[in-house]
Design a protein around this motif. Sequence first.
Motif, short mmCIF file in Angstrom:
data_model
loop_
_atom_site.label_atom_id
_atom_site.label_comp_id
_atom_site.label_asym_id
_atom_site.label_seq_id
_atom_site.Cartn_x
_atom_site.Cartn_y
_atom_site.Cartn_z
N ASP A 66 0.95 -1.14 -0.06
CA ASP A 66 0.11 -0.01 -0.01
C ASP A 66 0.82 1.30 0.14
OD1 ASP A 66 -2.37 -1.62 0.22
OD2 ASP A 66 -2.61 -1.27 2.05
N SER A 120 2.55 1.46 -3.34
CA SER A 120 1.77 2.22 -4.34
C SER A 120 1.32 3.81 -4.02
CB SER A 120 0.26 1.43 -4.01
OG SER A 120 0.18 0.20 -4.41
N LYS A 121 1.01 4.31 -2.96
CA LYS A 121 1.21 5.49 -2.78
C LYS A 121 2.39 6.32 -3.19
CE LYS A 121 0.60 8.77 1.09
NZ LYS A 121 0.40 8.89 2.56
N ASP A 163 1.98 6.02 -7.03
CA ASP A 163 0.78 7.12 -7.65
C ASP A 163 1.13 8.77 -7.59
OD1 ASP A 163 -0.04 4.76 -8.70
OD2 ASP A 163 -1.56 4.64 -6.89
N ILE A 169 4.66 -2.69 -12.26
CA ILE A 169 3.58 -2.16 -10.96
C ILE A 169 2.31 -2.81 -11.52
CG2 ILE A 169 5.05 -0.21 -10.89
CD1 ILE A 169 2.81 1.51 -12.23
N ARG A 198 -0.66 -2.82 -8.62
CA ARG A 198 -1.33 -1.57 -8.03
C ARG A 198 -3.01 -1.82 -8.17
NH1 ARG A 198 -0.33 1.50 -11.60
NH2 ARG A 198 -1.12 3.59 -10.62
#
Length: 520
Positions: free
Chosen positions: A489, A492-493, A496, A517, A520
């Motif tokens: 998580d 991913s943050k 992104d 990736i 995601r």
Amino acid sequence: MKKPNVILMFVDDLGIGDISAFNSEGKINTDNIDLLAKEGMMFTDAHSSSSVCTPSRYGLLTGRYAFRSRLKYSVITGDSMPLIERDRMTMADLFKQNGYSTACVGKWHLGLGWNLKENFRDNPVMDKKYYEDIPERDLDTITRGVLLPTWVEGLDIDYTKPLLVSPNDYGFDYFFGMAASLDQPPFTYIENNKVLFEPTKISGEIVLNRVTAKMQEKWQCGPTAEGFDHEQVLDDMQEKVLELIDKFSDDEEPFFIYYPTPAVHGPLLPNKNFKGKSRLNAYADVVLQTDYYVGQIVEKLKEKGIFEDTIFVFTSDNGCSGVADIPLLEANGHFPSYLYRGYKLSLYEGGHRVPTIVSYPNKISAGSRCDTNICNTDFFATFADVLGVRLADDVAEDSFSNLKLWEGTNECARKSTVYSGFTGFLGILKGAYKLNCVENGGTDAQFMADIFDNIVARQKFELYNIIKDPAEKENIIDRYPDVAKNLIDELSKVVDNGRSTVGEKQKNVADDNWFQINWR
């Protein structure tokens, strides 16, 4: 207070276990680098942002993870066009905007704005099979390295014309060096935006083995200038750095020298003074030659009376390469990755945990040690902090200042570090835990071949407690699924948001085939 001079020596493919200050049981005694550590601070948990050359250099000079750029995996070729975005602020820009004389000496490996020959395919210089596959390209096209090239790189370049884009366009007042690694064509020197000697012949191996020691003294086939001597390159670069220190020390302005030495990357060609000196092999000889260079730089700074006022950073772009002949070294009791698993290319610690030393007598206590996790992207923000500069939101988005660490506290805003491997897969390190987003470090031969053929299997992960298990022997992902999920998580943050620092959300360069990736 006078602004400090800065020398950043970025060694190529040097393992953390190759420096005796970091590996007391190693068989290469790096006395000069050890002395630098005694006069400054050792960082035992320092990481490059990638386990291969180009993305690590991009991260260092921009303060931004390279997976945000057009290069999603591999490295770029020596004849590639520029990777760094033309409107992106670099570390050199930071210094130049604050009154510094800036110079880069050594291996660039971030692409150059080559002028291309017109209709070069109509004027063959060798068998057509070696150039017919050269892709059509322009100034905005990077060329990613492939496992088995089917053309000779650099044949389409007009070496008589000045570069359209050079390190001068990224904040460096002066550049002297090579386009890429010592084993990558074209083989000639470049000064500022001009090729000094036009390549007039072809030399090297059509297929170069870069993962074992079978071709330790060889280089890739490509355009070569008459008289270009691979063995002489390291000494030429070192001589230029010493010359610049002499020149800059007589000026009132502070200076920044970025020194990405081609050592200790293959081909491994120690000069006559170091050939056989290690009594191990050519790789160890070149490490000793590099150690000697560090001693020369320190001696020159002290001779000029500016050592106390100079920040001297010594670090590596990634772990040790297989070209070093790791089996031979380990058989003789020398472990280039120290107690860590993996080497260059890999997501395991040996691929990206790098020897890092910072000497700055006016700020850093002699003989100090820092065990806090840092990344090579952090030097950008740290230097900005030293200069009292506030960075804009779209600058150095993955750079955290380490100045408090230099001052002896444990204060650091970095809570996690993201790193990438040769195949472009990512990993994240936070506290005691480390998550790799691919199995086996992403370096199995068949796996790498499949990636270059765009064959991608279902993604698998590995989780390690890097404190209890620094050698990454036990994958504990099945026992700690919640830890793995939290790290995924967070990763991913970071991806992104286009940044890992606090600030306005930024954009990564889009890629419809960014399969690394897919989680995601």
